[in-house]
Each structure stands twice: as structure tokens, then as C-alpha cells.
Design an enzyme around this catalytic site. Structure first.
Site, PDB file in Angstrom:
ATOM      1  N   GLY A  19      -7.308   8.672 -16.469  1.00 47.09           N
ATOM      2  CA  GLY A  19      -7.730   9.030 -15.171  1.00 47.09           C
ATOM      3  C   GLY A  19      -6.543   9.628 -14.358  1.00 47.09           C
ATOM      4  CG  ASP A 139      -5.385  -1.686 -19.671  1.00 48.10           C
ATOM      5  OD1 ASP A 139      -4.480  -1.832 -20.029  1.00 48.10           O
ATOM      6  OD2 ASP A 139      -5.749  -0.316 -19.397  1.00 48.10           O
TER       7      ASP A 139
HETATM    8  P1  ADP Z   1      -6.185   4.815 -15.879  1.00 48.39           P
HETATM    9  O1  ADP Z   1      -7.658   4.234 -16.295  1.00 48.39           O
HETATM   10  O2  ADP Z   1      -6.345   6.342 -16.303  1.00 48.39           O
HETATM   11  O3  ADP Z   1      -5.293   3.913 -16.058  1.00 48.39           O
HETATM   12  P2  ADP Z   1      -6.247   3.937 -13.280  1.00 48.39           P
HETATM   13  O4  ADP Z   1      -7.446   3.689 -12.707  1.00 48.39           O
HETATM   14  O5  ADP Z   1      -5.474   2.772 -13.626  1.00 48.39           O
HETATM   15  O6  ADP Z   1      -6.276   4.941 -14.232  1.00 48.39           O
HETATM   16  O7  ADP Z   1      -5.183   4.943 -11.950  1.00 48.39           O
HETATM   17  C1  ADP Z   1      -4.081   5.370 -12.419  1.00 48.39           C
HETATM   18  C2  ADP Z   1      -3.350   5.181 -11.346  1.00 48.39           C
HETATM   19  O8  ADP Z   1      -3.388   5.753 -10.003  1.00 48.39           O
HETATM   20  C3  ADP Z   1      -2.812   3.625 -10.833  1.00 48.39           C
HETATM   21  O9  ADP Z   1      -1.832   3.156 -11.756  1.00 48.39           O
HETATM   22  C4  ADP Z   1      -2.386   3.641  -9.620  1.00 48.39           C
HETATM   23  O10 ADP Z   1      -1.094   4.098  -9.696  1.00 48.39           O
HETATM   24  C5  ADP Z   1      -3.204   4.898  -9.029  1.00 48.39           C
HETATM   25  N1  ADP Z   1      -4.512   4.209  -8.217  1.00 48.39           N
HETATM   26  C6  ADP Z   1      -5.529   4.080  -8.960  1.00 48.39           C
HETATM   27  N2  ADP Z   1      -6.272   3.663  -8.191  1.00 48.39           N
HETATM   28  C7  ADP Z   1      -5.874   3.529  -7.016  1.00 48.39           C
HETATM   29  C8  ADP Z   1      -6.387   3.363  -5.658  1.00 48.39           C
HETATM   30  N3  ADP Z   1      -7.768   2.734  -5.217  1.00 48.39           N
HETATM   31  N4  ADP Z   1      -5.614   3.290  -4.460  1.00 48.39           N
HETATM   32  C9  ADP Z   1      -4.347   3.755  -4.833  1.00 48.39           C
HETATM   33  N5  ADP Z   1      -4.016   4.173  -6.148  1.00 48.39           N
HETATM   34  C10 ADP Z   1      -4.630   4.197  -6.993  1.00 48.39           C
HETATM   35 MG    MG Z   2      -4.429   2.312 -15.526  1.00 44.03          MG
HETATM   36 MG    MG Z   3      -8.167   2.729 -17.415  1.00 39.72          MG
END
Ligand code: ADP
Ligand code: MG
Ligand code: MG
Length: 271
Positions: A19, A139
């Protein structure tokens, strides 16, 4: 409805394997949110499926140390997820900032972060949908542990999480991030919630040493006499190798951890 109709996009907050997350502001009331959309890795259908799965899970979760779910939408046929905005960023940035400034993370801060991750994990492992089901995160790593503006821990990214009937062990799916893979998973053996405990240990190791778990970590597991950098409490020194035990059965459960006097004591601290 279109993302741009509802929100003003401010900037990219982060990106993972699946994402891309952006900071947005509601046009209606100016409230800030984090919006996660999915990269079009191979095809749209697959990206959509990943999004739907994560949404279905997020909807069922409610805990002060788990990132809040605020809804979803479609933009050009692409799903997006509206999440609580965590202004404090992720633990990966916290660890790399500390490492580059050569400034260790204060012990009380590590204890506080650990306790909050533990509470979130205990909720997933033991309280999720009553006692009949359990949720494995699968994860847990610094990138997926966020902090809000007040510094409160918010466990995020349930993209690889798995719901199971309590007591069942996962036997097949090989998921996770290399470097954080628990030994039983690497060995192709069945695994259960103790895999998350191993990852909790990896994060704690990193917070204490500012070093990424690697081969050094395998050394830690063999040498039972592992010592953290000077100044860490005896409790922390025994906790880290315990969480990182090669043998899953030797790792404590979240319930065991919450019943440990030192941790019970940390939980009483006024963070
Ligand atoms: P993926 O599933 O691709 O790993 P994530 O959901 O872990 O995606 O989101 C990727 C990055 O975006 C995280 O590592 C973090 O740095 C940032 N991030 C994700 N969600 C939030 C949030 N709610 N608020 C601030 N930063 C976020
Ligand atoms: Mg992630
Ligand atoms: Mg993920």
C-alpha cells in the site's frame, strides 16, 4: 465517491509492500486522516481483494493500541481505506533517527512502547471476538507499529493477519518479512501465535540495540547469556532472549507476559 471530492491530499506518509498511505484533510470539517490505497502490483482484482480482506479485519478490531478504522471508499475503481492518522510516524523512523543521532531510546519509553504493543497483541490473541477466535498479526515489525501525536502506540497493517479458531495452528502459508521470520516458519514447521511473540521480541531487540535483527540475533538465541547495551534492567535482559527463543514453546504467551511481575509493574507506570 471520489477521494478528491471528500478530501484534500496533503502528502505521502509512507509506503509498504502493498500500500501507499497519504495524509488527507476532510473538506467538510478539516479533520485529518490517513488514507491507504493499494499498489497495482499485478492486477486490479488482486489489489481489490487485498483491500477487502484488510477492511473486513479492521472492521472487527477495536482497541486503544490498534489503529482506528474510519471507513472506506472507491476512487477510479480502486479501494481506499480511511484510517486514524498517526502523526508520530512508525517505529522504523524512530529507530533510525535514534541510530543516526547515536541517541539511545530512553528505557522508560521502550517499556511503555513494549507494554502497549503487548496489550494490542493480547487483545488479538485472547480477546478477539471473545475466546473462540484468535487473530495472528503475522507482520509485526517497526514499520507496522505507529505512534499518534501523543506518542501512544497504534499497531497497524493487518494485511497479512489471519483469523483462526482458538488453539489451531497454521501449517501452510509462508508469510511475513525476511529478517523477522520466526525460526519455525523458516523451517517450514507449523506455527501459531508464538510467531507474533517472536516478532515482538525482534522489535524490542531493535528498540534496545538500534540494530536490525539479523544473524546477530541467531547468535543471541544460541548464547543464552545475551546482554543488551549497558544500563538496561535485569528484567529487560532476560525478557528479550525469552521472546526470541528458537523453540516456540519456550516463548511466553501474552497472558504469561502480562502476569510477569516486572511487566505488571511497567504497566502501572504513568506513561
Ligand atoms: P503495507 O501493507 O504496504 O505495508 P502499511 O499499512 O504498513 O502498508 O503502510 C505503509 C506505511 O505508511 C507504514 O509503514 C507507515 O509508515 C505509514 N502509515 C500507515 N498507516 C498510517 C497511519 N494511519 N498514520 C500514519 N502513517 C501511516
Ligand atoms: Mg506495512
Ligand atoms: Mg501490509
Amino acid at each position: 465517491n471520489n477521494l478528491a471530492e471528500t478530501f484534500i491530499t496533503i502528502r505521502v506518509l509512507g509506503e509498504g509492500g502493498f500500500g501507499i498511505v497519504k495524509l488527507v484533510k476532510s473538506r467538510k470539517d478539516g479533520q485529518l486522516f490517513a488514507v491507504k490505497s493499494f499498489k497495482q502490483t499485478s492486477n486490479t482484482a488482486q489489489a481489490l481483494q487485498l483491500a477487502e480482506k484488510e477492511i473486513a479485519l479492521l472492521k472487527t478490531l477495536a482497541h486503544p493500541n490498534i489503529v482506528g478504522f474510519h471507513g472506506m471508499g472507491f476512487d477510479q475503481k480502486e479501494r481506499y481505506i480511511i484510517l486514524e492518522y498517526c502523526a508520530g510516524g512508525d517505529l522504523r523512523s524512530m529507530i533510525s533517527d535514534a541510530a543516526s543521532q547515536r541517541k539511545p531510546i530512553p528505557h522508560h519509553r521502550i517499556q511503555s512502547i513494549f507494554c502497549q504493543m503487548l496489550l494490542a497483541l493480547h487483545y488479538c490473541h485472547h480477546s478477539y471476538k471473545g475466546l473462540r477466535q484468535t487473530l495472528l498479526h503475522r507482520d509485526l515489525k517497526p514499520e507496522n507499529v505507529l505512534l499518534n501525536a501523543a506518542g501512544q502506540v497504534k499497531v497497524a497493517d493487518f494485511g497479512l493477519a489471519k483469523v483462526m479458531a482458538n488453539g489451531l495452528t497454521v501449517t501452510t502459508s509462508f508469510v511475513g518479512t525476511s529478517g523477522y521470520l520466526p525460526p519455525e516458519l523458516v523451517a517450514g514447521q507449523p506455527y501459531d501465535h508464538k510467531a507474533d511473540i517472536f516478532n515482538l521480541g525482534c522489535i524490542l531487540f531493535e528498540l534496545c540495540t538500534l540494530r536490525v535483527p539479523d544473524h546477530a540475533l541467531r547468535g543471541v538465541q544460541r548464547a543464552r547469556e545475551f546482554l543488551l547495551p549497558a544500563g538496561h534492567s535485569a528484567q529487560m535482559n532476560s525478557l528479550v532472549p525469552m521472546l526470541l527463543s528458537i523453540e516456540p514453546a519456550r516463548r511466553p504467551s501474552t497472558a504469561d507476559l502480562l502476569a510477569t511481575p516486572a511487566i505488571a509493574c511497567w504497566l502501572q507506570m504513568p506513561w
